[in-house]
Write a protein that holds these residues in place. Structure first.
Motif, PDB file in Angstrom:
ATOM      1  N   GLU A   1       0.923  -1.466  -0.038  1.00  0.00           N
ATOM      2  CA  GLU A   1       0.122   0.219   0.143  1.00  0.00           C
ATOM      3  C   GLU A   1       0.786   1.163   0.064  1.00  0.00           C
ATOM      4  O   GLU A   1       0.596   2.370  -0.628  1.00  0.00           O
ATOM      5  CB  GLU A   1      -1.136  -0.521   1.095  1.00  0.00           C
ATOM      6  N   ASP A   2       2.045   1.855  -0.084  1.00  0.00           N
ATOM      7  CA  ASP A   2       3.466   2.396   0.621  1.00  0.00           C
ATOM      8  C   ASP A   2       3.967   3.297  -1.391  1.00  0.00           C
ATOM      9  O   ASP A   2       3.550   1.882  -1.923  1.00  0.00           O
ATOM     10  CB  ASP A   2       4.446   2.220   1.193  1.00  0.00           C
ATOM     11  N   SER A   3       3.631   4.078  -1.563  1.00  0.00           N
ATOM     12  CA  SER A   3       3.207   4.287  -2.675  1.00  0.00           C
ATOM     13  C   SER A   3       5.012   4.048  -2.839  1.00  0.00           C
ATOM     14  O   SER A   3       5.986   3.537  -4.021  1.00  0.00           O
ATOM     15  CB  SER A   3       4.416   6.364  -2.673  1.00  0.00           C
ATOM     16  N   GLU A   4       6.410   3.946  -2.349  1.00  0.00           N
ATOM     17  CA  GLU A   4       7.678   3.059  -2.172  1.00  0.00           C
ATOM     18  C   GLU A   4       7.811   1.770  -2.084  1.00  0.00           C
ATOM     19  O   GLU A   4       8.733   1.475  -2.574  1.00  0.00           O
ATOM     20  CB  GLU A   4       8.364   4.138  -1.159  1.00  0.00           C
ATOM     21  N   ARG A   5       6.546   1.116  -1.530  1.00  0.00           N
ATOM     22  CA  ARG A   5       6.203   0.234  -1.007  1.00  0.00           C
ATOM     23  C   ARG A   5       6.844  -0.695  -0.114  1.00  0.00           C
ATOM     24  O   ARG A   5       7.701  -1.516   0.145  1.00  0.00           O
ATOM     25  CB  ARG A   5       7.489  -1.082  -2.469  1.00  0.00           C
ATOM     26  N   LEU A   6       7.641   0.199   0.674  1.00  0.00           N
ATOM     27  CA  LEU A   6       8.525   0.783   1.944  1.00  0.00           C
ATOM     28  C   LEU A   6       7.286   0.402   3.532  1.00  0.00           C
ATOM     29  O   LEU A   6       7.008   1.634   3.461  1.00  0.00           O
ATOM     30  CB  LEU A   6       9.456   1.585   1.896  1.00  0.00           C
ATOM     31  N   SER A   7       7.754  -0.877   3.921  1.00  0.00           N
ATOM     32  CA  SER A   7       7.016  -0.551   5.449  1.00  0.00           C
ATOM     33  C   SER A   7       7.485   0.184   6.261  1.00  0.00           C
ATOM     34  O   SER A   7       8.250   0.497   6.183  1.00  0.00           O
ATOM     35  CB  SER A   7       6.702  -2.246   6.236  1.00  0.00           C
ATOM     36  N   SER A   8       6.378   0.268   7.457  1.00  0.00           N
ATOM     37  CA  SER A   8       6.755   1.106   9.032  1.00  0.00           C
ATOM     38  C   SER A   8       8.049   0.143   8.793  1.00  0.00           C
ATOM     39  O   SER A   8       9.160   1.333   9.471  1.00  0.00           O
ATOM     40  CB  SER A   8       5.799   1.457   9.717  1.00  0.00           C
TER      41      SER A   8
END
Length: 466
Positions: A281-288
């Motif tokens: 779901e993240d624009s950079e495909r990076l998780s928290s």
């Protein structure tokens, strides 16, 4: 293999010598050779003795006895020796207690893996280092109490070839023969690594003008990758020597040319095979989790530099204009930043990872990976906030502009790095108090010896005019 399988293999394959390898605190491979009749289940259970006081960073003379215990899962035929030799990487134990030795780098790496599991953040961390090296056609060294002198030479060097193709900074990376004179030797290194059970992605010429290369190994778990880097360096040096050449992982062997780095890709996985750094779901495909991990690397980068860049020469590489990081920044593209997030490959969750670009391959990989993991995990556990990525070229900023943006610099020399590390609770906890003290003490000795030397530069620059 299991211990029983190793014993059977030795007899079935006619192995003549078993080479027991381990790593000292600064990161140099050591070994002991034993004949086949000494290899039994007791060797794998209890080990064999050696003098730990003669190993850098290990025991004192009054407590010298140590045990070297082979890890059967690391068994491979060693292609370096003429005699048929089986190589086994080993752990070090205390003979009085039977416990894993606190100053054994491999043991520290194993503890780092265990700590990750205990946090609940992930089950496994994966590591993909890109270790570079130089191959010189000749090298000479001399040192006495008054001065030191050295010289290296390379057929590829611009001073020999006059190759204008290499002068503009373009074409240095990935040239074909005859500009690349070392492709066959690198291919031979790859073949020997594969014989050792290592998985290789590719090899190529690197960007420096005189015999710089890189062989990329497939990512693996922390301890396994550190094992692979130790064998990688061992094989690169030995294959080069086989051809009458000298391979080195020295971070900066040539003035005014690119140095040798070990950009280290890393990720954390959990729940039976899910990449904890990936978020669809993240624009950079990076998780928290990934963002906090990067923030941890950035916050503690200066503290861990003495471990990831542990030599006086390491800081000759970390200077502007040579694609090496100097400032504590991150970006998704720029290869001059300390932390880079490589482009996401659509449909490949496993490709989401973080690249830490300051380490050099002269480090002790067991210790370096351990402190990198500790820094990232602390960022996750304490939910460090990740600043915005660096948009502009940080090298074009003035000191005042960098300060206004809160951008720090990596240490400029080993002494500065050591002073920061000495105050680091994170590094002390990651390495353990015993090896922490031993490591810092060893590095201070290295610095004192360096700063008292009179170099060729000083003689040439000052002697005629002062």
């Amino acid at each position: 293999m299991t211990p029983e399988e190793v014993i059977k293999f030795i007899h079935d394959e006619g192995v003549e010598i078993i080479d027991l390898k381990f790593t000292d605190v600064p990161g140099t491979l050591q070994h002991v050779g034993v004949p086949p009749n000494e290899v039994n289940e007791d060797l794998f259970a209890y080990g064999t003795g050696f003098d730990g006081s003669s190993i850098r960073g290990f025991q004192t003379i009054d407590e010298s006895d140590m045990l070297i215990v082979p890890d059967a899962s690391t068994a491979n035929i060693d292609p370096v020796y003429k005699i048929k030799t089986l190589s086994l990487l080993c752990n070090i134990r205390d003979p009085l207690t039977g416990a894993d030795y606190s100053r054994d780098p491999r043991n520290i790496a194993k503890k780092a893996e265990a700590h990750l599991k205990s946090t609940g953040i992930g089950d496994t961390s994966f590591w993909g280092p890109e270790a570079e090296f130089f191959i010189f056609d000749s090298a000479s060294f001399s040192q006495d109490s008054h001065s030191s002198h050295h010289s290296v030479d390379s057929d590829e060097g611009i001073w020999n070839s006059g190759n204008e193709y290499m002068l503009d900074g373009k074409g240095r990376l990935l040239p074909v023969p005859p500009v690349d004179t070392l492709s066959d030797i690198r291919s031979e290194m790859v073949i020997e690594m594969q014989k050792f059970g290592m998985k290789i992605e590719k090899h190529h010429h690197e960007v420096a003008t005189a015999g710089q290369g890189e062989i990329d190994i497939v990512y693996d778990t922390l301890v396994k990758t550190a094992d692979n880097i130790m064998i990688y360096k061992y094989l690169v040096k030995n294959v080069a020597a086989r051809h009458g050449k000298t391979a080195t992982f020295m971070p900066k062997p040539l003035f005014d040319d690119n140095g040798t780095g070990m950009h280290t890709h890393q990720s954390i996985w959990k729940d039976g095979g899910r990449n904890a750094f990936y978020d669809a779901e993240d624009s950079e495909r990076l998780s928290s989790v990934a963002r906090h991990f990067i923030a941890g690397l950035l916050r503690h980068a200066r503290e861990i530099s003495a471990v990831t860049n542990q030599w006086v020469n390491s800081y000759k590489r970390l200077v502007p204009n040579f694609e090496a990081p100097v400032h504590v920044t991150w970006a998704t593209v720029n290869r001059a930043d300390l932390v880079r997030v490589p482009s996401y490959k659509p449909g490949r969750e496993e490709s989401r990872r973080v690249e830490f670009r300051s380490p050099d391959p002269a480090c002790n990989p067991y210790l370096a990976f351990s402190v990198m993991l500790a820094a990232g995990l602390e960022g996750i556990e304490k939910k460090y906030e990740l600043p915005d990525p660096t948009g502009a070229d940080v090298f074009d900023m003035t000191d005042a502009e960098r300060k206004a943006h809160g951008i720090e610099s990596l240490p400029s020399n080993l002494l500065e790095a050591l002073r920061i590390t000495e105050e680091s609770e994170l590094v002390r906890n990651a390495l353990g108090d015993s090896v922490f003290k031993s490591f810092v003490e060893n590095k201070k000795i290295d610095w004192e010896r360096y700063r008292s030397q009179v170099t060729d530069y000083e003689i040439a620059r000052y002697l005629p005019t002062l």
